[in-house]
Design an enzyme around this catalytic site. Sequence first.
Site, PDB file in Angstrom:
ATOM      1  N   SER A  18       0.824  -1.360  -0.028  1.00  0.00           N
ATOM      2  CA  SER A  18      -0.050  -0.432  -0.282  1.00  0.00           C
ATOM      3  C   SER A  18       0.978   1.033  -0.014  1.00  0.00           C
ATOM      4  O   SER A  18       0.565   2.236  -0.251  1.00  0.00           O
ATOM      5  CB  SER A  18      -1.273  -0.220   0.980  1.00  0.00           C
ATOM      6  OG  SER A  18      -0.457  -0.167   2.044  1.00  0.00           O
ATOM      7  N   HIS A  23     -40.748  23.870 -10.393  1.00  0.00           N
ATOM      8  CA  HIS A  23     -40.358  22.888 -11.308  1.00  0.00           C
ATOM      9  C   HIS A  23     -39.323  23.761 -12.043  1.00  0.00           C
ATOM     10  O   HIS A  23     -39.887  23.249 -13.696  1.00  0.00           O
ATOM     11  CB  HIS A  23     -41.787  22.359 -11.736  1.00  0.00           C
ATOM     12  CG  HIS A  23     -42.826  21.991 -11.096  1.00  0.00           C
ATOM     13  ND1 HIS A  23     -43.171  20.689 -10.698  1.00  0.00           N
ATOM     14  CD2 HIS A  23     -43.261  22.830  -9.999  1.00  0.00           C
ATOM     15  CE1 HIS A  23     -43.953  20.612  -9.021  1.00  0.00           C
ATOM     16  NE2 HIS A  23     -44.393  22.004  -8.705  1.00  0.00           N
ATOM     17  N   SER A  70     -14.133  26.799 -26.248  1.00  0.00           N
ATOM     18  CA  SER A  70     -13.776  25.654 -26.942  1.00  0.00           C
ATOM     19  C   SER A  70     -12.783  25.714 -28.521  1.00  0.00           C
ATOM     20  O   SER A  70     -12.414  26.636 -28.852  1.00  0.00           O
ATOM     21  CB  SER A  70     -15.232  25.549 -27.629  1.00  0.00           C
ATOM     22  OG  SER A  70     -15.191  24.718 -28.852  1.00  0.00           O
ATOM     23  N   LYS A 120     -17.838  29.985 -27.868  1.00  0.00           N
ATOM     24  CA  LYS A 120     -17.781  29.518 -26.787  1.00  0.00           C
ATOM     25  C   LYS A 120     -17.109  29.778 -25.248  1.00  0.00           C
ATOM     26  O   LYS A 120     -15.862  29.917 -25.246  1.00  0.00           O
ATOM     27  CB  LYS A 120     -17.997  27.674 -26.392  1.00  0.00           C
ATOM     28  CG  LYS A 120     -18.957  27.286 -27.689  1.00  0.00           C
ATOM     29  CD  LYS A 120     -20.204  27.579 -26.745  1.00  0.00           C
ATOM     30  CE  LYS A 120     -20.547  26.159 -26.017  1.00  0.00           C
ATOM     31  NZ  LYS A 120     -20.438  25.485 -26.399  1.00  0.00           N
ATOM     32  N   ASN A 145     -17.464  28.429 -21.511  1.00  0.00           N
ATOM     33  CA  ASN A 145     -18.208  27.483 -21.062  1.00  0.00           C
ATOM     34  C   ASN A 145     -17.662  27.257 -19.568  1.00  0.00           C
ATOM     35  O   ASN A 145     -17.011  27.746 -19.384  1.00  0.00           O
ATOM     36  CB  ASN A 145     -17.917  25.816 -21.153  1.00  0.00           C
ATOM     37  CG  ASN A 145     -17.922  25.752 -23.207  1.00  0.00           C
ATOM     38  OD1 ASN A 145     -18.980  25.872 -23.669  1.00  0.00           O
ATOM     39  ND2 ASN A 145     -16.866  24.895 -23.389  1.00  0.00           N
ATOM     40  N   GLU A 147     -19.045  22.719 -13.842  1.00  0.00           N
ATOM     41  CA  GLU A 147     -19.597  21.404 -15.098  1.00  0.00           C
ATOM     42  C   GLU A 147     -19.183  20.305 -13.412  1.00  0.00           C
ATOM     43  O   GLU A 147     -19.464  19.897 -13.573  1.00  0.00           O
ATOM     44  CB  GLU A 147     -19.266  21.488 -15.547  1.00  0.00           C
ATOM     45  CG  GLU A 147     -20.698  22.656 -16.730  1.00  0.00           C
ATOM     46  CD  GLU A 147     -20.045  22.626 -17.907  1.00  0.00           C
ATOM     47  OE1 GLU A 147     -20.371  21.379 -18.983  1.00  0.00           O
ATOM     48  OE2 GLU A 147     -19.387  23.267 -18.707  1.00  0.00           O
ATOM     49  N   GLN A 149      -7.384  -1.853   4.190  1.00  0.00           N
ATOM     50  CA  GLN A 149      -5.866  -1.103   3.428  1.00  0.00           C
ATOM     51  C   GLN A 149      -6.867  -0.737   2.283  1.00  0.00           C
ATOM     52  O   GLN A 149      -6.289   0.488   1.971  1.00  0.00           O
ATOM     53  CB  GLN A 149      -4.767  -2.132   3.349  1.00  0.00           C
ATOM     54  CG  GLN A 149      -3.994  -1.507   2.253  1.00  0.00           C
ATOM     55  CD  GLN A 149      -2.707  -2.282   1.885  1.00  0.00           C
ATOM     56  OE1 GLN A 149      -2.098  -2.878   3.253  1.00  0.00           O
ATOM     57  NE2 GLN A 149      -2.340  -2.549   0.978  1.00  0.00           N
ATOM     58  N   LYS A 182      -7.886   3.854   2.247  1.00  0.00           N
ATOM     59  CA  LYS A 182      -7.074   4.936   2.058  1.00  0.00           C
ATOM     60  C   LYS A 182      -7.639   5.756   0.944  1.00  0.00           C
ATOM     61  O   LYS A 182      -7.836   6.546   0.481  1.00  0.00           O
ATOM     62  CB  LYS A 182      -6.285   4.483   2.268  1.00  0.00           C
ATOM     63  CG  LYS A 182      -5.127   4.578   3.882  1.00  0.00           C
ATOM     64  CD  LYS A 182      -4.322   3.529   4.094  1.00  0.00           C
ATOM     65  CE  LYS A 182      -3.951   2.878   5.046  1.00  0.00           C
ATOM     66  NZ  LYS A 182      -4.876   2.099   5.191  1.00  0.00           N
TER      67      LYS A 182
HETATM   68  N1  ARG Z   1      -1.312  -1.522   5.254  1.00  0.00           N
HETATM   69  C1  ARG Z   1      -2.306  -2.091   6.159  1.00  0.00           C
HETATM   70  C2  ARG Z   1      -3.613  -1.106   6.777  1.00  0.00           C
HETATM   71  O1  ARG Z   1      -3.749   0.072   5.733  1.00  0.00           O
HETATM   72  C3  ARG Z   1      -1.151  -1.975   7.714  1.00  0.00           C
HETATM   73  C4  ARG Z   1      -2.075  -2.727   8.454  1.00  0.00           C
HETATM   74  C5  ARG Z   1      -1.407  -4.216   8.196  1.00  0.00           C
HETATM   75  N2  ARG Z   1      -1.712  -5.041   9.381  1.00  0.00           N
HETATM   76  C6  ARG Z   1      -1.708  -6.364   9.363  1.00  0.00           C
HETATM   77  N3  ARG Z   1      -2.165  -7.425  10.194  1.00  0.00           N
HETATM   78  N4  ARG Z   1      -1.089  -6.913   7.791  1.00  0.00           N
HETATM   79  O2  ARG Z   1      -3.870  -1.800   6.830  1.00  0.00           O
END
Ligand code: ARG
Length: 464
Positions: free
Chosen positions: A27, A160, A281, A287, A289, A294, A326, A329
Amino acid sequence: MNNRVDKPWGGRFSEPTDAFVEAFTASVTFDKRLYAHDIQGSIAHATMLAKVGVLSEEERAAIVAGLEAIQAEIEAGEFVWSIAREDVHMNIEARLIERIGEVGKKLHTGRSRNDQVATDIRLYLRDELSEILRELKRLAGALVDLAEQEADTIMPGFTHLQTAQPVTFGHHLLAWFEMLKRDHGRLTDCARRLNVLPLGAAALAGTSYPIDRAYTARLLGFDAVAENSLDAVSDRDFAIEFSAAAAILMMHLSRASEELVIWASAQFDFITLGDSFCTGSSIMPQKKNPDVPELIRGKTGRVNGHLMALLTLMKGQPLAYNKDNQEDKEPLFDTVDTLRASLRVFADMIPAISPKREQMRAAARSGFSTATDLADYLVRKGVPFRDAHEVVGRAVAFGVKEGRDLADMSLEELRQFSTQIEADVFDVLTLEGSVAARDHIGGTAPAQVRAAVGRARQWLTGGS
Ligand code: ARG
């Protein structure tokens, strides 16, 4: 030969991770944005461990100095992030051990990445929330300024999307303000419930070290500690609450954007939007815009999507932590980024709105917007409302046929429909008379708009 797999958790493994699995499970590419909060949490954890005697004062000092040096490395762009080290937490910990040696291995005492990441996200979102609330108030303030300036400007009010009754432009803008005020309340409420410390829950059951969670909470500015370790590591309600509040706020920005797009069209022609908030445009030279509203309208969809992603992420999870988490995020980060950018650009754009007062007024004059006022006039002369409605309906039908508004008819013409109508009728058929008559709290009268502006300014300068 030592067969140990080179990972912090490699002890029980004899085969290395498949290369694609390593990338698939990592991650760090996105959670590295948590680095400052991760370090903040680690420093508090080390400080607490020293307080309770698990770390010596020298160990604490070495760890804190090492973490601070790593933060400087990251901010100087010198830190080498590694997929093999999986996530932000293990990247920083491994680098700490590289920098300060054996003592770095003590930081993770009495802690797990499970309570660590739960803490990091809360710290991150808490900071973002205070920026978002600030930006929200800036936008609200810009609306209030414009509303005050346009307290007397008359435009058609719609139901309306058909002309209904005249309103003041200031009143319309303050309707947006009310939406934002509620959004501010929702986000403030979310910030309050978010401010609870998960650290100390460790992997899921707590830890056997004599930790002082209340002390860690104080160090990190949390109001309380999470009271159940299983819940602490798995709870993502705060992220969902935030996303829900963000989705509602984006929905409001989207509605306002839709109105700006409509008003800026040649067919409505109620406003011009500053050139710096529009684009042209590549093929149609004429134009201009309204891209900014938007895009805000468009971006609302992805924020809604992130809310659905988070709800779906959580719905099947047994206690406690699961790797699924994970996936919290990217939706959360994108919601924060989208919301912050949308608020910022919307706040910047408000002063670039130039109302075309004559056009608004002309539009309010057409479409029989004072028909209700005529009915109310007849009621005041003793005609029951339903009969008055009928009389005015016939007058409107006549006006449609003749191509003339009520205020453009002569007294004789109006009296064909009711002999109760007298010369004073023209006071209520004017746009000014119509809006001024709605003079109660919440009404569109210019005096009420100014009073609402006063209340709004008090709110803007007050707490929440
Ligand atoms: N990168 C993991 C997350 O975002 C951290 C926690 C990982 N924990 C584990 N037991 N593998 O959730």
